[in-house]
Each structure stands twice: as structure tokens, then as C-alpha cells.
Motif scaffolding. Structure first.
Motif, PDB file in Angstrom:
ATOM      1  N   GLU A  14       0.833  -1.191   0.000  1.00  0.00           N
ATOM      2  CA  GLU A  14       0.000   0.000   0.000  1.00  0.00           C
ATOM      3  C   GLU A  14       0.870   1.244   0.000  1.00  0.00           C
ATOM      4  N   LYS A  15       0.388   2.249  -0.619  1.00  0.00           N
ATOM      5  CA  LYS A  15       1.086   3.532  -0.653  1.00  0.00           C
ATOM      6  C   LYS A  15       1.449   3.963   0.765  1.00  0.00           C
ATOM      7  N   GLY A  16       2.718   4.374   0.925  1.00  0.00           N
ATOM      8  CA  GLY A  16       3.163   4.835   2.233  1.00  0.00           C
ATOM      9  C   GLY A  16       3.908   3.792   3.044  1.00  0.00           C
ATOM     10  N   LYS A  17       3.784   2.525   2.654  1.00  0.00           N
ATOM     11  CA  LYS A  17       4.494   1.470   3.382  1.00  0.00           C
ATOM     12  C   LYS A  17       5.938   1.364   2.878  1.00  0.00           C
ATOM     13  N   ASP A  18       6.782   0.774   3.718  1.00  0.00           N
ATOM     14  CA  ASP A  18       8.172   0.518   3.330  1.00  0.00           C
ATOM     15  C   ASP A  18       8.291  -0.901   2.765  1.00  0.00           C
ATOM     16  N   VAL A  19       9.196  -1.091   1.819  1.00  0.00           N
ATOM     17  CA  VAL A  19       9.441  -2.429   1.270  1.00  0.00           C
ATOM     18  C   VAL A  19      10.935  -2.699   1.196  1.00  0.00           C
ATOM     19  N   GLU A  20      11.279  -3.968   1.309  1.00  0.00           N
ATOM     20  CA  GLU A  20      12.668  -4.397   1.155  1.00  0.00           C
ATOM     21  C   GLU A  20      12.737  -5.460   0.082  1.00  0.00           C
ATOM     22  N   LEU A  21      13.648  -5.284  -0.835  1.00  0.00           N
ATOM     23  CA  LEU A  21      13.860  -6.232  -1.916  1.00  0.00           C
ATOM     24  C   LEU A  21      15.263  -6.813  -1.767  1.00  0.00           C
ATOM     25  N   ARG A  22      15.360  -8.123  -1.977  1.00  0.00           N
ATOM     26  CA  ARG A  22      16.627  -8.790  -1.715  1.00  0.00           C
ATOM     27  C   ARG A  22      17.239  -9.332  -2.989  1.00  0.00           C
ATOM     28  N   CYS A  23      18.567  -9.307  -3.033  1.00  0.00           N
ATOM     29  CA  CYS A  23      19.302  -9.850  -4.176  1.00  0.00           C
ATOM     30  C   CYS A  23      20.462 -10.704  -3.672  1.00  0.00           C
ATOM     31  N   ASP A  24      20.534 -11.936  -4.174  1.00  0.00           N
ATOM     32  CA  ASP A  24      21.668 -12.822  -3.910  1.00  0.00           C
ATOM     33  C   ASP A  24      22.481 -12.951  -5.189  1.00  0.00           C
ATOM     34  N   PRO A  25      23.653 -12.365  -5.246  1.00  0.00           N
ATOM     35  CA  PRO A  25      24.431 -12.411  -6.491  1.00  0.00           C
ATOM     36  C   PRO A  25      25.101 -13.772  -6.667  1.00  0.00           C
ATOM     37  N   ILE A  26      25.692 -13.962  -7.808  1.00  0.00           N
ATOM     38  CA  ILE A  26      26.465 -15.172  -8.057  1.00  0.00           C
ATOM     39  C   ILE A  26      27.692 -15.147  -7.144  1.00  0.00           C
ATOM     40  N   SER A  27      27.961 -16.280  -6.532  1.00  0.00           N
ATOM     41  CA  SER A  27      29.069 -16.367  -5.600  1.00  0.00           C
ATOM     42  C   SER A  27      30.387 -15.946  -6.260  1.00  0.00           C
ATOM     43  N   GLY A  28      31.113 -15.079  -5.582  1.00  0.00           N
ATOM     44  CA  GLY A  28      32.406 -14.631  -6.098  1.00  0.00           C
ATOM     45  C   GLY A  28      32.341 -13.372  -6.937  1.00  0.00           C
ATOM     46  N   HIS A  29      31.144 -12.969  -7.312  1.00  0.00           N
ATOM     47  CA  HIS A  29      31.022 -11.731  -8.090  1.00  0.00           C
ATOM     48  C   HIS A  29      31.181 -10.537  -7.151  1.00  0.00           C
ATOM     49  N   THR A  30      32.085  -9.636  -7.521  1.00  0.00           N
ATOM     50  CA  THR A  30      32.350  -8.506  -6.646  1.00  0.00           C
ATOM     51  C   THR A  30      31.468  -7.300  -6.957  1.00  0.00           C
ATOM     52  N   ALA A  31      30.920  -7.256  -8.153  1.00  0.00           N
ATOM     53  CA  ALA A  31      30.103  -6.104  -8.540  1.00  0.00           C
ATOM     54  C   ALA A  31      28.625  -6.469  -8.504  1.00  0.00           C
ATOM     55  N   LEU A  32      27.809  -5.540  -8.011  1.00  0.00           N
ATOM     56  CA  LEU A  32      26.367  -5.763  -7.924  1.00  0.00           C
ATOM     57  C   LEU A  32      25.652  -4.479  -8.318  1.00  0.00           C
ATOM     58  N   TYR A  33      24.631  -4.631  -9.141  1.00  0.00           N
ATOM     59  CA  TYR A  33      23.888  -3.486  -9.676  1.00  0.00           C
ATOM     60  C   TYR A  33      22.399  -3.652  -9.393  1.00  0.00           C
ATOM     61  N   TRP A  34      21.737  -2.535  -9.167  1.00  0.00           N
ATOM     62  CA  TRP A  34      20.279  -2.500  -9.108  1.00  0.00           C
ATOM     63  C   TRP A  34      19.768  -1.609 -10.236  1.00  0.00           C
ATOM     64  N   TYR A  35      18.715  -2.112 -10.907  1.00  0.00           N
ATOM     65  CA  TYR A  35      18.051  -1.364 -11.969  1.00  0.00           C
ATOM     66  C   TYR A  35      16.549  -1.369 -11.712  1.00  0.00           C
ATOM     67  N   ARG A  36      15.887  -0.395 -12.297  1.00  0.00           N
ATOM     68  CA  ARG A  36      14.429  -0.355 -12.251  1.00  0.00           C
ATOM     69  C   ARG A  36      13.923  -0.348 -13.692  1.00  0.00           C
ATOM     70  N   GLN A  37      12.889  -1.136 -13.935  1.00  0.00           N
ATOM     71  CA  GLN A  37      12.316  -1.207 -15.271  1.00  0.00           C
ATOM     72  C   GLN A  37      10.820  -1.002 -15.159  1.00  0.00           C
ATOM     73  N   SER A  38      10.357   0.150 -15.591  1.00  0.00           N
ATOM     74  CA  SER A  38       8.924   0.406 -15.622  1.00  0.00           C
ATOM     75  C   SER A  38       8.338  -0.268 -16.850  1.00  0.00           C
ATOM     76  N   LEU A  39       7.036  -0.449 -16.849  1.00  0.00           N
ATOM     77  CA  LEU A  39       6.350  -1.220 -17.886  1.00  0.00           C
ATOM     78  C   LEU A  39       6.724  -0.720 -19.272  1.00  0.00           C
ATOM     79  N   GLY A  40       7.287  -1.629 -20.080  1.00  0.00           N
ATOM     80  CA  GLY A  40       7.617  -1.294 -21.454  1.00  0.00           C
ATOM     81  C   GLY A  40       8.781  -0.342 -21.626  1.00  0.00           C
ATOM     82  N   GLN A  41       9.510  -0.100 -20.540  1.00  0.00           N
ATOM     83  CA  GLN A  41      10.616   0.867 -20.599  1.00  0.00           C
ATOM     84  C   GLN A  41      11.968   0.170 -20.508  1.00  0.00           C
ATOM     85  N   GLY A  42      13.001   0.980 -20.609  1.00  0.00           N
ATOM     86  CA  GLY A  42      14.357   0.459 -20.524  1.00  0.00           C
ATOM     87  C   GLY A  42      14.791   0.222 -19.100  1.00  0.00           C
TER      88      GLY A  42
END
Lengths: 115, 110
Positions: A14-42
Motif C-alpha cells: 500500500e502507498k506509504g508502506k516501506d518495502v525491502e527487496l533482496r538480491c543474492d548475487p552469483i558467488s564470487g562476483h564482486t560487482a552488484l547493480y540495481w536497476y528499475r524497469q517500468s512497464l515497457g521501458q528500458g
């Protein structure tokens, strides 16, 4: 081997609530990126972690967005006081090193819907 | 600054060829290409570096014109499995993050 995993796969909040999203990368990978993709967008860059260096937060759209990476592995993206415009698929990617020569391996994403 | 991809969408018959272009207003060090099928994560296709190095799948070809700050992805004898949205991601100088274009939607019909 195991790829990048993300959880949850879907999140409705619901609008106004906090959310947490989790990512487990491939073991040994030192670089990690977050991206956002809106509907039909890049892919919109949000934040980048490389080893123990200070993260590149230049893509975070507002101070409601934050991310951390614990122990150089798992990362959590937190969105506070969610707004409807935050609805999107949030993708995480990891790379063996944070250089332009290394491909990025993407996770399946978390689809966030803010009502 | 976000690179510009062209065309935005293309429809082909199986066996036809396609070229997808990616242009940047900034000097480029690297160009990445990824393909994303509907509802799935983007998958790596190719990396092209300033100076001519390339890394990627054998069946994919691409070019990188450093002077024009452009890259093109060539899909020849297209197969149904080539359908999807193609994204280029550009890296500039020492920056290690990529800036992705808006994507080119490719539809291959039988």
C-alpha cells in the motif's frame, strides 16, 4: 551453478508502506547493480556496489531509496514511504568485476506494485 | 546520458536480417548488448570495447564506431527465438556502470 536470485518475486504494498527487496548475487562476483524497469521501458540504473568501495548511488531517484550490501554478497534495496510511481520491476545484476569488460548476469527481478 | 536506439521496433519474417543501432552523445569506452524476452531477465549477447576487442556469442555480430559513438547489432537469418527486446548499455571512461537505451522490440514471424 546458481544464478542471481531475487526475492520476493512479486510484492504488492500500500502507498506509504516501506518495502525491502533482496538480491543474492552469483558467488564470487564482486560487482552488484540495481536497476528499475517500468512497464515497457528500458533499464534505469539505481545503484552499483564494487567490492569494499563506496557505492555509486547516482541513480537513486529520491532519498526514499537506499541500498546496502552486507559482507560483499547479499544486497537489500529499501524503498520507504512507497508511492504509486515506484511500481516497476526491480532487477539486480552481478558481475565478476566492476569493469566495462565484464558481462552482467541478471536476476529474475521483483515486480513491485504500489496500490 | 541515455543512448538512443533505433529503430524502436521492427517486425521481420523468419530468415530476414535486422540491424539495431545505438548512438551516444558521450565518448564511449564500451557497449554492451542484451536481449530480454517478455517476462524474463535480460541475457548477455556481446560486449564491444574501445580499441576493437569484442566478447560475446559466436552467432551474434556487432560493430563499434568510436568516432561516431555508435554501435550496431547485426542479426542475420533471423530465427523465431531472436524475438525480444534488445538493449544497448554504454560505459564511458572509467565509470563502471552502464547506461541503457530504451530498447528495440524485435518480432520475428514465421
Amino acid at each position: 551453478g546458481a544464478g542471481v536470485s531475487q526475492s520476493p518475486s512479486n510484492k504488492v504494498t500500500e502507498k506509504g508502506k516501506d518495502v525491502e527487496l533482496r538480491c543474492d548475487p552469483i558467488s564470487g562476483h564482486t560487482a552488484l547493480y540495481w536497476y528499475r524497469q517500468s512497464l515497457g521501458q528500458g533499464l534505469e540504473f539505481l545503484i552499483y556496489f564494487q567490492g569494499n568501495s563506496a557505492p555509486d548511488k547516482s541513480g537513486l531517484p529520491s532519498d526514499r531509496f537506499s541500498a546496502e550490501r552486507t559482507g560483499g554478497s547479499v544486497s537489500t534495496l529499501t524503498i520507504q514511504r512507497t508511492q504509486q510511481e515506484d511500481s516497476a520491476v526491480y532487477l539486480c545484476a552481478s558481475s565478476p568485476q566492476g569493469t566495462s569488460y565484464n558481462e552482467q548476469f541478471f536476476g529474475p527481478g521483483t515486480r513491485l506494485t504500489v496500490l | 546520458q541515455q543512448p538512443v536506439q533505433s529503430p524502436q521496433a521492427v517486425i521481420l519474417r523468419e530468415g530476414e536480417d535486422a540491424v539495431i543501432n545505438c548512438s551516444s552523445s558521450k565518448a564511449l569506452y564500451s557497449v554492451h548488448w542484451y536481449r530480454q524476452k517478455h517476462g524474463e531477465a535480460p541475457v548477455f549477447l556481446m560486449i564491444l570495447l574501445k580499441g576493437g576487442e569484442q566478447k560475446g556469442h559466436e552467432k551474434i555480430s556487432a560493430s563499434f564506431n568510436e568516432k561516431k559513438q555508435q554501435s550496431s547489432l547485426y542479426l542475420t537469418a533471423s530465427q523465431l527465438s531472436y524475438s525480444g527486446t534488445y538493449f544497448c548499455g554504454t560505459g564511458s571512461g572509467g565509470a563502471q556502470k552502464l547506461v541503457f537505451g530504451q530498447g528495440t522490440r524485435l518480432t520475428i514471424n514465421p
